[in-house]
Design a protein around this motif. Structure first.
Motif, PDB file in Angstrom:
ATOM      1  N   TYR A 166       0.847  -1.186   0.000  1.00 13.16           N
ATOM      2  CA  TYR A 166       0.000   0.000   0.000  1.00 13.16           C
ATOM      3  C   TYR A 166       0.882   1.235   0.000  1.00 13.16           C
ATOM      4  O   TYR A 166       1.778   1.359   0.842  1.00 13.16           O
ATOM      5  CB  TYR A 166      -0.923   0.029   1.215  1.00 13.16           C
ATOM      6  N   VAL A 167       0.641   2.129  -0.952  1.00 13.51           N
ATOM      7  CA  VAL A 167       1.395   3.375  -1.052  1.00 13.51           C
ATOM      8  C   VAL A 167       0.408   4.493  -1.368  1.00 13.51           C
ATOM      9  O   VAL A 167      -0.534   4.299  -2.137  1.00 13.51           O
ATOM     10  CB  VAL A 167       2.469   3.300  -2.164  1.00 13.51           C
ATOM     11  N   SER A 168       0.634   5.652  -0.772  1.00 10.62           N
ATOM     12  CA  SER A 168      -0.210   6.807  -1.033  1.00 10.62           C
ATOM     13  C   SER A 168       0.647   8.061  -1.045  1.00 10.62           C
ATOM     14  O   SER A 168       1.564   8.199  -0.231  1.00 10.62           O
ATOM     15  CB  SER A 168      -1.285   6.922   0.053  1.00 10.62           C
ATOM     16  N   LYS A 169       0.354   8.957  -1.987  1.00 12.92           N
ATOM     17  CA  LYS A 169       1.046  10.239  -2.054  1.00 12.92           C
ATOM     18  C   LYS A 169       0.024  11.310  -2.387  1.00 12.92           C
ATOM     19  O   LYS A 169      -0.776  11.152  -3.304  1.00 12.92           O
ATOM     20  CB  LYS A 169       2.146  10.225  -3.121  1.00 12.92           C
ATOM     21  N   GLU A 170       0.072  12.407  -1.629  1.00  8.92           N
ATOM     22  CA  GLU A 170      -0.809  13.534  -1.869  1.00  8.92           C
ATOM     23  C   GLU A 170       0.040  14.758  -2.193  1.00  8.92           C
ATOM     24  O   GLU A 170       1.028  15.023  -1.518  1.00  8.92           O
ATOM     25  CB  GLU A 170      -1.666  13.806  -0.638  1.00  8.92           C
TER      26      GLU A 170
ATOM     27  N   SER B  14      -3.131   6.615  -4.704  1.00  6.89           N
ATOM     28  CA  SER B  14      -2.916   5.509  -3.771  1.00  6.89           C
ATOM     29  C   SER B  14      -3.006   4.204  -4.541  1.00  6.89           C
ATOM     30  O   SER B  14      -3.731   4.112  -5.524  1.00  6.89           O
ATOM     31  CB  SER B  14      -3.994   5.490  -2.684  1.00  6.89           C
ATOM     32  N   PHE B  15      -2.270   3.214  -4.080  1.00  6.64           N
ATOM     33  CA  PHE B  15      -2.470   1.884  -4.632  1.00  6.64           C
ATOM     34  C   PHE B  15      -2.290   0.828  -3.573  1.00  6.64           C
ATOM     35  O   PHE B  15      -1.555   1.011  -2.603  1.00  6.64           O
ATOM     36  CB  PHE B  15      -1.594   1.610  -5.858  1.00  6.64           C
TER      37      PHE B  15
ATOM     38  N   ARG C  95       7.668  -3.693  -4.675  1.00  6.84           N
ATOM     39  CA  ARG C  95       7.221  -2.487  -3.970  1.00  6.84           C
ATOM     40  C   ARG C  95       8.156  -1.312  -4.264  1.00  6.84           C
ATOM     41  O   ARG C  95       7.692  -0.208  -4.552  1.00  6.84           O
ATOM     42  CB  ARG C  95       7.163  -2.718  -2.468  1.00  6.84           C
ATOM     43  N   GLU C  96       9.450  -1.531  -4.182  1.00  4.46           N
ATOM     44  CA  GLU C  96      10.413  -0.452  -4.429  1.00  4.46           C
ATOM     45  C   GLU C  96      10.248   0.135  -5.829  1.00  4.46           C
ATOM     46  O   GLU C  96      10.218   1.348  -6.004  1.00  4.46           O
ATOM     47  CB  GLU C  96      11.844  -0.956  -4.248  1.00  4.46           C
ATOM     48  N   VAL C  97      10.131  -0.746  -6.814  1.00  2.00           N
ATOM     49  CA  VAL C  97       9.986  -0.286  -8.198  1.00  2.00           C
ATOM     50  C   VAL C  97       8.650   0.429  -8.386  1.00  2.00           C
ATOM     51  O   VAL C  97       8.589   1.527  -8.950  1.00  2.00           O
ATOM     52  CB  VAL C  97      10.125  -1.474  -9.177  1.00  2.00           C
ATOM     53  N   MET C  98       7.561  -0.176  -7.898  1.00  2.00           N
ATOM     54  CA  MET C  98       6.235   0.420  -8.071  1.00  2.00           C
ATOM     55  C   MET C  98       6.121   1.746  -7.330  1.00  2.00           C
ATOM     56  O   MET C  98       5.560   2.703  -7.856  1.00  2.00           O
ATOM     57  CB  MET C  98       5.145  -0.544  -7.588  1.00  2.00           C
ATOM     58  N   GLU C  99       6.637   1.792  -6.128  1.00  2.00           N
ATOM     59  CA  GLU C  99       6.555   3.032  -5.352  1.00  2.00           C
ATOM     60  C   GLU C  99       7.314   4.149  -6.062  1.00  2.00           C
ATOM     61  O   GLU C  99       6.784   5.243  -6.248  1.00  2.00           O
ATOM     62  CB  GLU C  99       7.114   2.818  -3.951  1.00  2.00           C
TER      63      GLU C  99
END
Length: 154
Positions: free
Chosen positions: A3-7, A107-108, A126-130
């Motif tokens: 789970y990653v989120s950025k605003e 977010s994903f 995760r590292e690549v996707m983030e």
């Protein structure tokens, strides 16, 4: 599950044009329809079917094929549900706030199909996707700003 989120605040830099909720929304719809100008790493984006509130598309992202069902919540959010590919899950692009205080949150929540949770393979994914997905937030805003500047009716 990853789970990653950025605003990101939309209208804080005086060097950038002020964007309205409507302009951001139109950009998100354009991104759903053709993500290539918005998402670094996206090599293919073909719409297969359209409905009143969304679409289904095939994509190639970082060399991986996937199919996504996209649902539009007008002027609020776009939800991308993975139907096939190397990861299950969803991605959400949301417009938050009002007036000059607008922000865009990406977010994903994704899980690799062929790897256990918290495995080395999932941590690498995760590292690549983030990294790539968080770049997409900035690239999306950049593309929307460019469209708003070059085509004020966007």
């Amino acid at each position: 599950m990853i789970y990653v989120s950025k605003e990101v605040a939309v209208n804080t830099d005086p060097a950038h044009p002020k964007l309205s909720r409507s302009e951001i929304w139109k950009g998100l719809v354009m991104k759903a329809d053709n993500a290539l100008p918005f998402v670094p790493g996206m090599a293919k984006c073909d719409v297969l079917e359209r409905s009143a509130n969304g679409l289904v598309r095939d994509i190639v992202f970082r060399g991986e094929d996937a199919r996504e069902r996209i649902t539009f919540y007008p002027e609020t959010k776009v939800v991308f549900l993975r139907l096939s590919g190397n990861a299950d899950g969803f991605i959400v692009n949301e417009i938050l706030g009002e007036g000059d205080a607008l922000s865009l949150r990406f977010s994903f929540a994704l899980q690799l199909v062929d790897a256990p949770s918290d495995s080395e393979k999932e941590r690498e994914f995760r590292e690549v996707m983030e990294r790539d997905y968080l770049k997409a937030v900035d690239a999306t805003l950049g593309a929307i700003r460019k469209m708003a500047t070059t085509n004020p009716t966007v």
